[in-house]
Design a protein around this motif. Structure first.
Motif, mmCIF file in Angstrom:
data_model
loop_
_atom_site.group_PDB
_atom_site.id
_atom_site.type_symbol
_atom_site.label_atom_id
_atom_site.label_comp_id
_atom_site.label_asym_id
_atom_site.label_seq_id
_atom_site.Cartn_x
_atom_site.Cartn_y
_atom_site.Cartn_z
ATOM 1 N N TRP A 53 -8.746 -1.505 -3.459
ATOM 2 C CA TRP A 53 -8.963 -1.389 -4.903
ATOM 3 C C TRP A 53 -7.800 -1.991 -5.676
ATOM 4 O O TRP A 53 -7.988 -2.771 -6.603
ATOM 5 C CB TRP A 53 -9.150 0.087 -5.289
ATOM 6 C CG TRP A 53 -8.927 0.339 -6.739
ATOM 7 C CD1 TRP A 53 -9.765 0.025 -7.771
ATOM 8 C CD2 TRP A 53 -7.764 0.917 -7.337
ATOM 9 N NE1 TRP A 53 -9.210 0.381 -8.959
ATOM 10 C CE2 TRP A 53 -7.975 0.938 -8.719
ATOM 11 C CE3 TRP A 53 -6.578 1.431 -6.821
ATOM 12 C CZ2 TRP A 53 -7.030 1.441 -9.605
ATOM 13 C CZ3 TRP A 53 -5.648 1.941 -7.704
ATOM 14 C CH2 TRP A 53 -5.878 1.937 -9.072
ATOM 15 N N ARG A 54 -6.564 -1.629 -5.279
ATOM 16 C CA ARG A 54 -5.391 -2.128 -5.995
ATOM 17 C C ARG A 54 -5.246 -3.632 -5.811
ATOM 18 O O ARG A 54 -4.848 -4.344 -6.737
ATOM 19 C CB ARG A 54 -4.138 -1.398 -5.510
ATOM 20 C CG ARG A 54 -2.964 -1.605 -6.405
ATOM 21 C CD ARG A 54 -3.223 -1.036 -7.787
ATOM 22 N NE ARG A 54 -2.095 -1.351 -8.633
ATOM 23 C CZ ARG A 54 -2.198 -1.684 -9.896
ATOM 24 N NH1 ARG A 54 -3.363 -1.716 -10.494
ATOM 25 N NH2 ARG A 54 -1.128 -1.972 -10.588
ATOM 26 N N SER A 55 -5.594 -4.118 -4.646
ATOM 27 C CA SER A 55 -5.555 -5.547 -4.386
ATOM 28 C C SER A 55 -6.510 -6.290 -5.315
ATOM 29 O O SER A 55 -6.152 -7.298 -5.921
ATOM 30 C CB SER A 55 -5.923 -5.807 -2.928
ATOM 31 O OG SER A 55 -6.113 -7.173 -2.694
ATOM 32 N N GLN A 56 -7.714 -5.773 -5.459
ATOM 33 C CA GLN A 56 -8.698 -6.402 -6.334
ATOM 34 C C GLN A 56 -8.315 -6.251 -7.800
ATOM 35 O O GLN A 56 -8.489 -7.171 -8.595
ATOM 36 C CB GLN A 56 -10.081 -5.800 -6.081
ATOM 37 C CG GLN A 56 -10.630 -6.170 -4.730
ATOM 38 C CD GLN A 56 -11.896 -5.417 -4.369
ATOM 39 O OE1 GLN A 56 -12.307 -4.486 -5.059
ATOM 40 N NE2 GLN A 56 -12.509 -5.802 -3.265
ATOM 41 N N ASP A 57 -7.762 -5.088 -8.156
ATOM 42 C CA ASP A 57 -7.371 -4.818 -9.537
ATOM 43 C C ASP A 57 -6.255 -5.753 -9.991
ATOM 44 O O ASP A 57 -6.200 -6.140 -11.156
ATOM 45 C CB ASP A 57 -6.938 -3.355 -9.673
ATOM 46 C CG ASP A 57 -6.737 -2.930 -11.104
ATOM 47 O OD1 ASP A 57 -7.672 -3.140 -11.917
ATOM 48 O OD2 ASP A 57 -5.657 -2.391 -11.412
ATOM 49 N N THR A 58 -5.359 -6.098 -9.085
ATOM 50 C CA THR A 58 -4.227 -6.957 -9.432
ATOM 51 C C THR A 58 -4.416 -8.401 -8.979
ATOM 52 O O THR A 58 -3.525 -9.227 -9.175
ATOM 53 C CB THR A 58 -2.926 -6.416 -8.800
ATOM 54 O OG1 THR A 58 -3.064 -6.406 -7.384
ATOM 55 C CG2 THR A 58 -2.597 -5.037 -9.324
ATOM 56 N N ASN A 59 -5.546 -8.675 -8.364
ATOM 57 C CA ASN A 59 -5.835 -10.008 -7.831
ATOM 58 C C ASN A 59 -4.725 -10.466 -6.878
ATOM 59 O O ASN A 59 -4.211 -11.566 -6.972
ATOM 60 C CB ASN A 59 -6.041 -11.016 -8.960
ATOM 61 C CG ASN A 59 -6.727 -12.268 -8.473
ATOM 62 O OD1 ASN A 59 -7.496 -12.244 -7.519
ATOM 63 N ND2 ASN A 59 -6.454 -13.379 -9.126
ATOM 64 N N HIS A 64 0.214 -9.140 0.603
ATOM 65 C CA HIS A 64 1.197 -9.488 -0.415
ATOM 66 C C HIS A 64 1.523 -8.267 -1.268
ATOM 67 O O HIS A 64 2.671 -8.078 -1.662
ATOM 68 C CB HIS A 64 0.695 -10.619 -1.297
ATOM 69 C CG HIS A 64 0.630 -11.929 -0.608
ATOM 70 N ND1 HIS A 64 0.031 -13.031 -1.157
ATOM 71 C CD2 HIS A 64 1.081 -12.340 0.606
ATOM 72 C CE1 HIS A 64 0.110 -14.044 -0.341
ATOM 73 N NE2 HIS A 64 0.741 -13.654 0.746
ATOM 74 N N LEU A 65 0.527 -7.459 -1.540
ATOM 75 C CA LEU A 65 0.727 -6.234 -2.310
ATOM 76 C C LEU A 65 1.699 -5.307 -1.594
ATOM 77 O O LEU A 65 2.579 -4.722 -2.209
ATOM 78 C CB LEU A 65 -0.621 -5.526 -2.514
ATOM 79 C CG LEU A 65 -0.619 -4.199 -3.233
ATOM 80 C CD1 LEU A 65 -0.272 -4.392 -4.701
ATOM 81 C CD2 LEU A 65 -1.985 -3.548 -3.115
ATOM 82 N N THR A 66 1.557 -5.187 -0.306
ATOM 83 C CA THR A 66 2.384 -4.259 0.463
ATOM 84 C C THR A 66 3.664 -4.901 0.976
ATOM 85 O O THR A 66 4.577 -4.199 1.373
ATOM 86 C CB THR A 66 1.599 -3.698 1.658
ATOM 87 O OG1 THR A 66 1.187 -4.784 2.489
ATOM 88 C CG2 THR A 66 0.398 -2.930 1.202
ATOM 89 N N HIS A 67 3.744 -6.203 0.967
ATOM 90 C CA HIS A 67 4.892 -6.912 1.545
ATOM 91 C C HIS A 67 6.182 -6.661 0.767
ATOM 92 O O HIS A 67 7.276 -6.840 1.299
ATOM 93 C CB HIS A 67 4.615 -8.409 1.626
ATOM 94 C CG HIS A 67 5.634 -9.167 2.402
ATOM 95 N ND1 HIS A 67 5.793 -9.017 3.762
ATOM 96 C CD2 HIS A 67 6.576 -10.044 2.014
ATOM 97 C CE1 HIS A 67 6.769 -9.793 4.173
ATOM 98 N NE2 HIS A 67 7.258 -10.420 3.139
ATOM 99 N N THR A 68 6.085 -6.231 -0.473
ATOM 100 C CA THR A 68 7.274 -6.056 -1.296
ATOM 101 C C THR A 68 8.118 -4.875 -0.861
ATOM 102 O O THR A 68 9.237 -4.723 -1.304
ATOM 103 C CB THR A 68 6.886 -5.889 -2.770
ATOM 104 O OG1 THR A 68 6.010 -4.782 -2.882
ATOM 105 C CG2 THR A 68 6.241 -7.133 -3.311
ATOM 106 N N GLY A 69 7.593 -4.028 -0.012
ATOM 107 C CA GLY A 69 8.363 -2.897 0.494
ATOM 108 C C GLY A 69 7.647 -1.588 0.249
ATOM 109 O O GLY A 69 6.912 -1.443 -0.721
#
Length: 84
Positions: A53-59, A64-69
């Protein structure tokens, strides 16, 4: 002219290059799922649903969403109202 050997070499080179990246991206996603499961007491399916959901919400692609830490994942999701 038989190109089977060359095609096999090319296939192996591509797999040798790509597989580690896929495995690393999957590991990061699994770690984020584990964090969500632990913090919010949700199932693996629910955790993946939150990431999707968060991946789609932020495109943003999930890895990549989780790679930031890990801590930034929780901050990012909390800002979105997950677990509030």
């Amino acid at each position: 002219m038989d190109l089977t050997a060359q095609l096999d070499r090319n296939r192996r080179e591509i797999l040798d290059d790509e597989v580690p990246e896929v495995v690393a991206a999957r590991a990061v996603i699994e770690q984020a799922k584990g964090i969500l499961m632990f913090v919010y007491w949700i199932s693996a399916e629910q955790a993946f649903g939150v990431l999707r959901w968060r991946s789609q919400d932020t495109n943003t692609r999930p890895h990549h969403l989780t790679h930031t830490g890990s801590s930034e994942v929780l901050t990012h999701l909390t800002r979105a109202g997950v677990g509030a």
